[in-house]
Design a protein around this motif. Sequence first.
Motif, mmCIF file in Angstrom:
data_model
loop_
_atom_site.group_PDB
_atom_site.id
_atom_site.type_symbol
_atom_site.label_atom_id
_atom_site.label_comp_id
_atom_site.label_asym_id
_atom_site.label_seq_id
_atom_site.Cartn_x
_atom_site.Cartn_y
_atom_site.Cartn_z
ATOM 1 N N THR A 1 59.107 24.452 54.099
ATOM 2 C CA THR A 1 58.313 25.058 54.786
ATOM 3 C C THR A 1 58.497 24.894 56.468
ATOM 4 O O THR A 1 59.684 24.277 56.627
ATOM 5 N N TYR A 2 57.647 25.357 57.387
ATOM 6 C CA TYR A 2 57.818 25.054 58.834
ATOM 7 C C TYR A 2 58.445 23.576 59.019
ATOM 8 O O TYR A 2 58.009 22.622 58.792
ATOM 9 N N MET A 3 59.744 23.509 59.359
ATOM 10 C CA MET A 3 60.463 22.138 59.733
ATOM 11 C C MET A 3 60.428 21.296 58.696
ATOM 12 O O MET A 3 60.162 19.925 58.834
ATOM 13 N N THR A 4 60.283 21.753 57.374
ATOM 14 C CA THR A 4 60.408 20.626 56.154
ATOM 15 C C THR A 4 61.284 21.166 55.100
ATOM 16 O O THR A 4 61.336 22.244 54.802
ATOM 17 N N THR A 5 62.371 20.168 54.817
ATOM 18 C CA THR A 5 63.283 20.383 53.849
ATOM 19 C C THR A 5 62.924 19.660 52.803
ATOM 20 O O THR A 5 62.031 18.648 52.634
ATOM 21 N N ALA A 6 63.827 19.964 51.641
ATOM 22 C CA ALA A 6 63.702 19.021 50.494
ATOM 23 C C ALA A 6 64.317 17.763 50.543
ATOM 24 O O ALA A 6 64.130 16.942 49.811
ATOM 25 N N LEU A 7 64.806 17.246 51.761
ATOM 26 C CA LEU A 7 65.295 15.856 51.974
ATOM 27 C C LEU A 7 64.133 14.924 51.933
ATOM 28 O O LEU A 7 63.108 15.156 52.712
ATOM 29 N N GLU A 8 64.444 13.829 51.269
ATOM 30 C CA GLU A 8 63.287 12.856 51.052
ATOM 31 C C GLU A 8 63.637 11.938 52.407
ATOM 32 O O GLU A 8 64.683 11.824 52.845
ATOM 33 N N PRO A 9 62.290 11.277 52.509
ATOM 34 C CA PRO A 9 62.575 10.289 53.667
ATOM 35 C C PRO A 9 63.745 9.326 53.531
ATOM 36 O O PRO A 9 63.699 8.726 52.025
ATOM 37 N N GLY A 10 64.593 9.011 54.187
ATOM 38 C CA GLY A 10 65.806 8.038 54.110
ATOM 39 C C GLY A 10 66.813 8.651 53.367
ATOM 40 O O GLY A 10 68.088 7.931 53.587
ATOM 41 N N GLU A 11 66.646 10.113 53.071
ATOM 42 C CA GLU A 11 68.135 10.795 53.004
ATOM 43 C C GLU A 11 68.840 11.072 53.742
ATOM 44 O O GLU A 11 68.050 11.656 54.874
ATOM 45 N N LEU B 1 74.371 32.903 51.924
ATOM 46 C CA LEU B 1 75.438 32.719 51.443
ATOM 47 C C LEU B 1 75.388 31.610 50.226
ATOM 48 O O LEU B 1 76.457 31.072 49.764
ATOM 49 N N ASP B 2 74.150 31.303 49.994
ATOM 50 C CA ASP B 2 73.971 30.423 49.007
ATOM 51 C C ASP B 2 74.881 29.223 49.027
ATOM 52 O O ASP B 2 75.420 28.567 48.219
ATOM 53 N N MET B 3 74.437 28.811 50.386
ATOM 54 C CA MET B 3 75.182 27.241 50.564
ATOM 55 C C MET B 3 74.399 26.304 49.585
ATOM 56 O O MET B 3 73.588 26.384 49.133
ATOM 57 N N GLN B 4 75.200 24.986 49.879
ATOM 58 C CA GLN B 4 74.661 23.767 49.237
ATOM 59 C C GLN B 4 74.927 22.825 50.161
ATOM 60 O O GLN B 4 75.661 22.478 51.020
ATOM 61 N N MET B 5 73.704 21.906 49.950
ATOM 62 C CA MET B 5 73.507 20.519 51.235
ATOM 63 C C MET B 5 73.672 19.545 50.351
ATOM 64 O O MET B 5 73.169 19.472 49.164
ATOM 65 N N VAL B 6 74.445 18.637 50.641
ATOM 66 C CA VAL B 6 74.974 17.296 50.186
ATOM 67 C C VAL B 6 73.850 16.190 50.807
ATOM 68 O O VAL B 6 74.222 16.239 52.217
ATOM 69 N N ALA B 7 73.295 15.474 50.060
ATOM 70 C CA ALA B 7 72.340 14.322 50.652
ATOM 71 C C ALA B 7 72.546 13.120 50.072
ATOM 72 O O ALA B 7 73.172 13.116 48.871
ATOM 73 N N ALA B 8 72.689 11.792 50.968
ATOM 74 C CA ALA B 8 72.897 10.855 50.302
ATOM 75 C C ALA B 8 72.000 9.787 50.491
ATOM 76 O O ALA B 8 71.136 9.884 51.710
ATOM 77 N N ASP B 9 71.807 8.925 49.558
ATOM 78 C CA ASP B 9 70.748 7.748 49.746
ATOM 79 C C ASP B 9 71.366 6.714 49.149
ATOM 80 O O ASP B 9 72.451 6.626 48.665
ATOM 81 N N PRO B 10 70.687 5.357 49.030
ATOM 82 C CA PRO B 10 71.392 4.355 48.489
ATOM 83 C C PRO B 10 72.064 4.452 46.989
ATOM 84 O O PRO B 10 72.802 3.801 46.795
ATOM 85 N N ASP B 11 71.494 5.274 46.239
ATOM 86 C CA ASP B 11 71.676 5.480 44.839
ATOM 87 C C ASP B 11 72.882 6.523 44.671
ATOM 88 O O ASP B 11 73.149 6.715 43.579
ATOM 89 N N GLY B 12 72.950 7.013 45.793
ATOM 90 C CA GLY B 12 74.278 7.992 45.893
ATOM 91 C C GLY B 12 73.895 9.490 46.301
ATOM 92 O O GLY B 12 73.330 9.573 47.412
ATOM 93 N N GLU B 13 74.633 10.466 45.823
ATOM 94 C CA GLU B 13 74.583 11.722 46.557
ATOM 95 C C GLU B 13 73.919 12.797 45.594
ATOM 96 O O GLU B 13 74.125 12.850 44.082
ATOM 97 N N VAL C 1 73.055 17.281 45.296
ATOM 98 C CA VAL C 1 73.591 18.351 45.915
ATOM 99 C C VAL C 1 72.249 19.458 45.749
ATOM 100 O O VAL C 1 71.619 19.637 44.723
ATOM 101 N N ILE C 2 71.718 20.037 46.922
ATOM 102 C CA ILE C 2 70.663 20.830 46.853
ATOM 103 C C ILE C 2 71.041 22.134 47.265
ATOM 104 O O ILE C 2 71.679 22.354 48.395
ATOM 105 N N PRO C 3 70.756 23.269 46.358
ATOM 106 C CA PRO C 3 70.932 24.487 46.679
ATOM 107 C C PRO C 3 70.212 24.974 47.715
ATOM 108 O O PRO C 3 68.995 24.641 47.907
ATOM 109 N N ALA C 4 70.825 25.944 48.595
ATOM 110 C CA ALA C 4 69.780 26.343 49.872
ATOM 111 C C ALA C 4 68.467 26.821 49.417
ATOM 112 O O ALA C 4 67.605 26.884 50.213
ATOM 113 N N ASP C 5 68.329 27.628 48.138
ATOM 114 C CA ASP C 5 67.044 28.391 48.066
ATOM 115 C C ASP C 5 66.083 27.414 47.488
ATOM 116 O O ASP C 5 64.969 27.771 47.536
#
Lengths: 291, 164
Positions: free
Chosen positions: A158-168, A135-147, A149-153
């Motif tokens: 990899t295995y149980m790892t996403t583009a989310l940074e620690p703290g996001e 579906l080409d979804m979008q993920m919205v992530a927040a940290d103290p600096d704001g928000e 948007v990360i596209p699904a692709d």
Amino acid sequence: MKPAPFDYHAPTSLADAVALLARLDGDGCDAKILAGGQSLMPMLAMRVARPDALVDLARVPGLDAIRLQDGHIAIGAMASKRAAELSELVREKQPLFHAATRLVGHQQIRNRGSVGGSFAHSDPASEYPAVALVLDMQMVAADPDGERVIPADEFFVTYMTTALEPGEILTEVRMPVLPTGSGWAIQEITRRNGDLALAGVALTLRLEAGRCTDARIAAFGVDATAVRLTAAEEALRGAVPNGESFARAGATAAAALADPMSCIHASADYRRHLVGTLIERALAEAAARAH
Amino acid sequence: MSTRQTIRLTVNGKSYEREVEARLTLADFLRHELHLGGTHVGCEHGICGACTILIDGRSARACLTLAVQADGADIITVEGLRNRETGQLHPIQQAFVDAHGLQCGFCTPGFIMTTLELLGENPDPSDEEIKEALGGNLCRCTGYQSILDSVRLAARRLQSASAA
Ligand SMILES: Cc1cc2nc3c(=O)[nH]c(=O)nc-3n(C[C@H](O)[C@H](O)[C@H](O)COP(=O)(O)OP(=O)(O)OC[C@H]3O[C@@H](n4cnc5c(N)ncnc54)[C@H](O)[C@@H]3O)c2cc1C
Ligand code: FES
Ligand code: FES
């Protein structure tokens, strides 16, 4: 099978939650976010995860909304899977996501497990990451600096790892409404109803004037993360939708799977076979819906 | 913040306030602190369903929930089903007795709590719907056929009771 000790925090606003995570990180404390706990609790019990602190998002208001916004459906990360399953909006406007949700675990798990938790956890056998790619979804992530948007692709690394940074914190997932005339299907093979899939596929299909004009296909349970099957998509472009072209797409996808996972329950060859067969079945199902 | 927290919650209609360790699961809290042993602990990672209870009216795994997460919650365990005034078993419990849904009984509370949610939402489920709902519970004795019979019997009895 009991978790090691940890500090427990239950912030009551998103600002507090991100600030707290940043502070804990600054103090050199290994903090983990707790959503529904349906994946984290087993990891704590088996001590695969041994965080110093848990930050429970359950008391943060507003993270569980499900709404239509600017033509897409936005689901708050803390909405339970059961809420997504029961949402009329999701069922009517994005039936693929609805159907995928019904395949996630058992009702007891869906009652407590959050939508965001599955995306953040990103189990390779999970239905959601595959659907997100389709579906080409979008993920919205927040940290103290704001928000951001990360596209699904880019989200599933990899295995149980996403583009989310620690703290996001993942706050919301967004998906387009299914265009009229699109067919969709999700199929999986599990050992027990509701368990994680040995292999599965999710797809959408568009037909125009008796031809396949577009297909988006992804598989789960076969690799370190959900995978788009572009060779099969190509094989369908311009094809007449029938048993023959669907079988060819399935065979193309199976042949293109580089190195399927292998485990005690399903060998790599078996998984390859399943993907081919499931694509064939799912395409037939999607074609019947594409009107 | 610390590793210990004070929680307030309602269990089977009774209010409790307790200080608990953050890592304590709700299943262990119910069993060891409140001495409600009906909630069984089998696998402790969400697979078997023996620990199924209702949290705010929804079925949940007590082994995958921390006691601290239940702060403020309304919980029902299998001990909460018997009629407190008459002492009578809940119709679902009685149906499990009558249709031989309990074999060794270890898994029974989980099946009963799952059935309680199912029949509350859907008083007349099809066999397929019953099987789907019970799909998250395992019986080591594999007495599934009589468990299915028990749920069907409970549904019939509850329906005729509400029609009467
Ligand atoms: C018996 C059983 C069967 C299951 N079957 C399936 C299945 O068929 N398909 C499937 O997909 N899953 C399945 N699951 C997993 C289930 O869906 C989990 O609920 C889900 O993977 C995690 O969601 P959660 O809200 O419980 O997250 P948690 O367990 O609380 O968290 C999971 C991970 O994500 C992180 N996280 C959670 N929320 C956020 C956030 N907002 N931002 C950043 N990080 C976050 C946590 O720190 C943790 O690392 C099953 C689980 C069980 C126990
Ligand atoms: S003990 Fe909770 S599901 Fe098995
Ligand atoms: S009756 Fe013994 S485990 Fe089910």
